[in-house]
Structure formats: structure tokens, C-alpha cells
Design an enzyme around this catalytic site. Sequence first.
Site, mmCIF file in Angstrom:
data_model
loop_
_atom_site.group_PDB
_atom_site.id
_atom_site.type_symbol
_atom_site.label_atom_id
_atom_site.label_comp_id
_atom_site.label_asym_id
_atom_site.label_seq_id
_atom_site.Cartn_x
_atom_site.Cartn_y
_atom_site.Cartn_z
ATOM 1 N N LYS A 52 4.277 -60.138 -99.688
ATOM 2 C CA LYS A 52 3.201 -61.135 -99.621
ATOM 3 C C LYS A 52 3.766 -62.502 -99.233
ATOM 4 C CE LYS A 52 0.586 -58.386 -102.791
ATOM 5 N NZ LYS A 52 0.353 -57.963 -104.166
ATOM 6 N N GLN A 96 -0.253 -60.075 -110.070
ATOM 7 C CA GLN A 96 0.301 -58.783 -109.664
ATOM 8 C C GLN A 96 0.207 -57.792 -110.820
ATOM 9 O OE1 GLN A 96 1.622 -57.979 -106.455
ATOM 10 N NE2 GLN A 96 1.508 -55.953 -107.346
ATOM 11 N N ASP A 119 -7.879 -61.152 -104.506
ATOM 12 C CA ASP A 119 -7.659 -59.709 -104.682
ATOM 13 C C ASP A 119 -8.990 -58.983 -104.952
ATOM 14 O OD1 ASP A 119 -5.438 -58.198 -104.351
ATOM 15 O OD2 ASP A 119 -4.584 -58.555 -106.343
#
Length: 278
Positions: A52, A96, A119
Amino acid sequence: MAIIMDGKDVASKVRSALKEEVTKLKQDGKILRFAVIMVGDNSASKIYIKNKSKACQEIGIEYEEYILDSNIEMKELLDLIEKLNNREDIHGILLQSPIPKHLDIDEAFRTIRPEKDVDGFNPVNVGKLCLGQDCFVACTPLGVMKLLEEYNIDVEGKNAVVIGRSNIVGKPMLQCLLNKNATVTICHSKTKNLLDITKEADIIVAAVGKEKFLKGDMIKEGAVVIDVGINRLEDGTICGDVDFESAKDKASYITPVPGGVGPMTVAMLMSNIVKASK
Ligand code: NAD
């Protein structure tokens, strides 16, 4: 022999277009900034966040990383999220997963402001996706949809089968296909007669987390086969949820692993960050 869907190539084109957009925004004085939070020391997560950060660097998005100790308390995580929520210069926030079991990941996702939730895991975005409203969509299903679009595969009216019902892949995948008018069946570990269902599918998305789970004899001739799986083998290589060798001769289109859905996920995350900045 199926057409192999080159996710690496499509993702690279998506990133190039985003880079142009970000450069223009920069010229207008707008700097995009993205924050990633990781809790603990998961080796797969480390690879994911590195990918990322690399993509951000390529596109010109400022990147901030917060690595928290695995023993932290929930309050510390929530305080950090709130701090990032309140910073006007941060456009996207990502937590994450997985995070240590003593922490409540649902509460953490709920705390990320919906307009910074790149996300797509905040229940507001999940709900909007169900209602067919504009929202942040989870990056992997979004990447699958983009890949289908790039290969001119129309899902309307097709029988689509999703194997796997996780919150991050299977369920949003179901919604994305449904929103594009596919007739969708979702299968999971308690599904009976899986073979009868997969054999009827025009499009199959495998998100099971079991190496080479979907074999060629489970699909119908000409099916589109999308492999979301990333399974790490003992020799360090990765392999998908589809048995590529047996499936490629029956499928009309198939994604490889690596080089299929994986790069698309990161590219769509970048796309969501650019969207968040608007
Ligand atoms: P998960 O473990 O949360 O979910 C797996 C799903 O598979 C479950 O819903 C389970 O019911 C179902 N399942 C298990 N055994 C089954 C069986 N025998 N028959 C039918 N269904 C069965 O996994 P996940 O987080 O959804 O990830 C799935 C895979 O996708 C993993 O390999 C993961 O690494 C990979 N993944 C890839 C990306 C990407 O960017 N390409 C992103 C996320 C996850």
C-alpha cells in the site's frame, strides 16, 4: 484455453490514471494523505501495508503508518482513530486486519469516519452498498468488478456464484454483483451440494482461503473464474483458491494468482483514497 485476466496490467493502468489525477490536485494545492494503522506484528500484514505504501508513493499520495504494540488497550486504538478522523489533512484511514483478539475490530471499524473509510468496512458504507447507494466499497470486490468491466464481461442476468461469506470479501462481493443485476448465490462452509451450484455458474468468485479448492470439474464449460485466494505455501510461494491447471481449460476467462485480483485490491484502495479527497 481461457483468456487470462491480467490484473497486474489493469491495476497498473488504474494507478497511472490516478497518478495524473493526484498530480492535477497537487497543482491546485491539494495534497492527498492516507494513514494506515497496524496492531501487532503479523508478517502477511507487513507485506500488505508495504504494498500500500509503495502504491501511494507511485501515485503521489502522502503516506503515514502507525504500528501499535500488540498489548495496547482498545482506548488507545480508538483515540488514534479519532485523532486521524479529526485531522483535515488526512483523507483516508485504514486499519489493517487482523488485530489482536482482545481488541474489538467492529468497534474500531465503526469509529473510522464513513467519509474516510477507504476500506469500506464501516457499517454506514456496508449499509449503503446494500441499498445500492454511492459509498466506499471494500477494495477486493471493487477490484473484481473493475476487472470484469475491463474485460467487457457483463454480469447482468448471469448466474454468479460467490464461494465464501466473509465480511471483507464474500458479502460485499455478493452485493456488488447483485447491484449490477446478476442472479447471485453465496456459498459457505455449511453449503450442501456445492458442486450442483458451482456447475450452474456463469461467473464464479472463489474466496475460500483453501489452496486449489475449486477444480476444473466443478465448473461449467465457458464459466468466468475469479480467484480471490492468497494461500501461502511452505516453499514461500503463493497459490489461489482455484486449481488453475484444471480450471483454465474449461473457463472462458480466469484470473491467475499472483497477478490477478491481488494487484487490483491495492489499485482500488488508491482509487478510494482519491474519491475520499473529493
Ligand atoms: P475467510 O476465512 O474469512 O472466509 C472464508 C470463507 O470460505 C468462509 O465464509 C467459509 O464459510 C468459506 N468456506 C470455507 N470452507 C468452505 C467450503 N468447504 N465450501 C464452501 N465455502 C467454504 O477468508 P477471506 O478473508 O474472505 O479470504 C478468502 C481468501 O481470499 C483468502 O485466501 C485470503 O487470503 C484471500 N484474500 C485476498 C485478497 C486479495 O486482495 N486478493 C483480499 C482479501 C482476502
